[in-house]
Design a protein around this motif. Structure first.
Motif, PDB file in Angstrom:
ATOM      1  N   ALA A 157      21.732 -24.525  30.444  1.00 35.33           N
ATOM      2  CA  ALA A 157      21.551 -23.608  29.311  1.00 35.33           C
ATOM      3  C   ALA A 157      20.097 -23.612  28.848  1.00 35.33           C
ATOM      4  CB  ALA A 157      22.485 -23.986  28.171  1.00 35.33           C
ATOM      5  N   HIS A 158      19.465 -24.792  28.847  1.00 33.32           N
ATOM      6  CA  HIS A 158      18.060 -24.895  28.436  1.00 33.32           C
ATOM      7  C   HIS A 158      17.178 -24.077  29.386  1.00 33.32           C
ATOM      8  CE1 HIS A 158      14.461 -26.707  26.737  1.00 33.32           C
ATOM      9  NE2 HIS A 158      14.044 -26.939  27.980  1.00 33.32           N
TER      10      HIS A 158
ATOM     11  N   GLY B  90      20.341 -24.824  39.637  1.00 31.61           N
ATOM     12  CA  GLY B  90      20.290 -26.178  40.169  1.00 31.61           C
ATOM     13  C   GLY B  90      20.959 -27.191  39.259  1.00 31.61           C
ATOM     14  N   ALA B  91      20.901 -26.965  37.944  1.00 33.73           N
ATOM     15  CA  ALA B  91      21.513 -27.897  36.999  1.00 33.73           C
ATOM     16  C   ALA B  91      23.034 -27.740  36.976  1.00 33.73           C
ATOM     17  CB  ALA B  91      20.935 -27.700  35.600  1.00 33.73           C
ATOM     18  N   ASN B  92      23.522 -26.503  36.954  1.00 30.01           N
ATOM     19  CA  ASN B  92      24.968 -26.277  36.962  1.00 30.01           C
ATOM     20  C   ASN B  92      25.230 -24.809  37.293  1.00 30.01           C
ATOM     21  OD1 ASN B  92      27.728 -25.863  36.373  1.00 30.01           O
ATOM     22  ND2 ASN B  92      27.727 -27.603  34.997  1.00 30.01           N
ATOM     23  N   ALA B  93      25.479 -24.530  38.550  1.00 28.22           N
ATOM     24  CA  ALA B  93      25.699 -23.158  39.003  1.00 28.22           C
ATOM     25  C   ALA B  93      26.966 -22.556  38.399  1.00 28.22           C
ATOM     26  CB  ALA B  93      25.773 -23.114  40.528  1.00 28.22           C
ATOM     27  N   LEU B  94      27.978 -23.386  38.182  1.00 29.06           N
ATOM     28  CA  LEU B  94      29.219 -22.890  37.594  1.00 29.06           C
ATOM     29  C   LEU B  94      28.995 -22.422  36.155  1.00 29.06           C
ATOM     30  CD1 LEU B  94      32.213 -22.526  38.333  1.00 29.06           C
ATOM     31  CD2 LEU B  94      32.629 -24.794  37.380  1.00 29.06           C
ATOM     32  N   ALA B  95      28.152 -23.143  35.422  1.00 28.28           N
ATOM     33  CA  ALA B  95      27.835 -22.735  34.051  1.00 28.28           C
ATOM     34  C   ALA B  95      27.093 -21.407  34.043  1.00 28.28           C
ATOM     35  CB  ALA B  95      27.007 -23.816  33.359  1.00 28.28           C
TER      36      ALA B  95
ATOM     37  N   PHE C 171      22.229 -20.946  22.154  1.00 24.33           N
ATOM     38  CA  PHE C 171      21.233 -20.960  23.224  1.00 24.33           C
ATOM     39  C   PHE C 171      19.835 -21.219  22.658  1.00 24.33           C
ATOM     40  CE2 PHE C 171      24.288 -19.361  26.251  1.00 24.33           C
ATOM     41  CZ  PHE C 171      23.794 -19.817  27.459  1.00 24.33           C
ATOM     42  N   ALA C 172      19.535 -20.685  21.485  1.00 25.11           N
ATOM     43  CA  ALA C 172      18.230 -20.935  20.864  1.00 25.11           C
ATOM     44  C   ALA C 172      18.070 -22.415  20.532  1.00 25.11           C
ATOM     45  CB  ALA C 172      18.073 -20.091  19.604  1.00 25.11           C
TER      46      ALA C 172
END
Length: 159
Positions: free
Chosen positions: A83-84, A96-101, A47-48
């Motif tokens: 993730a970003h 908004g980018a990926n709710a499932l993620a 994540f970093a």
């Protein structure tokens, strides 16, 4: 003694040279915490990295092969952007980018927290044993998510 009756079998005896049964091994708290802490450190490092290297900038990451070849968004499309944003604390953009993620991040965080607490207390690690129907349900959710986000009605789910 009657020939039809057989004498009861004697209980098995231990060989005098056999080792005594092993006592349960006590593992130190530090050793129990190694696996969950290293897993969390690896995820935090990932994540970093994604938080530091913006996927919204061109040429930092490869494009999804399915999207490149067909223009169809897969269930993972937008995951790096999600993730970003999540790493920067922007939950609305991440959703908004990926709710499932984002749902996956939260499920993993809950599982990791449970694993860490159980390791700290000396309890066995939690098992993530899903039955066949649960795996099918997850597959249907991912396929439904991918399908809906590719139609105009689901454009809010597209990255």
């Amino acid at each position: 003694m009657d020939a039809s009756r057989t004498p009861a079998a004697a209980p098995p005896t231990r060989s005098p040279h056999a080792a005594p049964p092993a006592a349960p091994v006590r593992v130190s708290r530090a050793r129990r915490l190694v696996a969950p802490v290293l897993t969390l450190a690896g995820v935090a490092a990932a994540f970093a990295y994604v938080g530091a290297v913006d996927p919204n900038e061109p040429h930092h990451y490869p494009v999804c092969p399915l999207f490149r070849l067909t223009g169809v968004l897969c269930p993972g499309c937008g995951g790096l952007r999600s993730a970003h944003a999540f790493a920067h604390g922007d939950l609305v953009t991440a959703l908004g980018a990926n709710a499932l993620a984002v749902a996956g991040y939260l499920v993993f965080a809950a599982f990791a927290a449970l694993w860490l607490v159980r390791a700290f207390r000396g309890r066995p690690a939690p098992r993530l044993a899903l039955g066949r129907s649960a795996w099918w349900a997850l597959a249907v959710i991912a396929a439904g998510f991918a399908t809906v986000r590719n139609f105009p009605i689901g454009s809010a789910l597209a990255p």
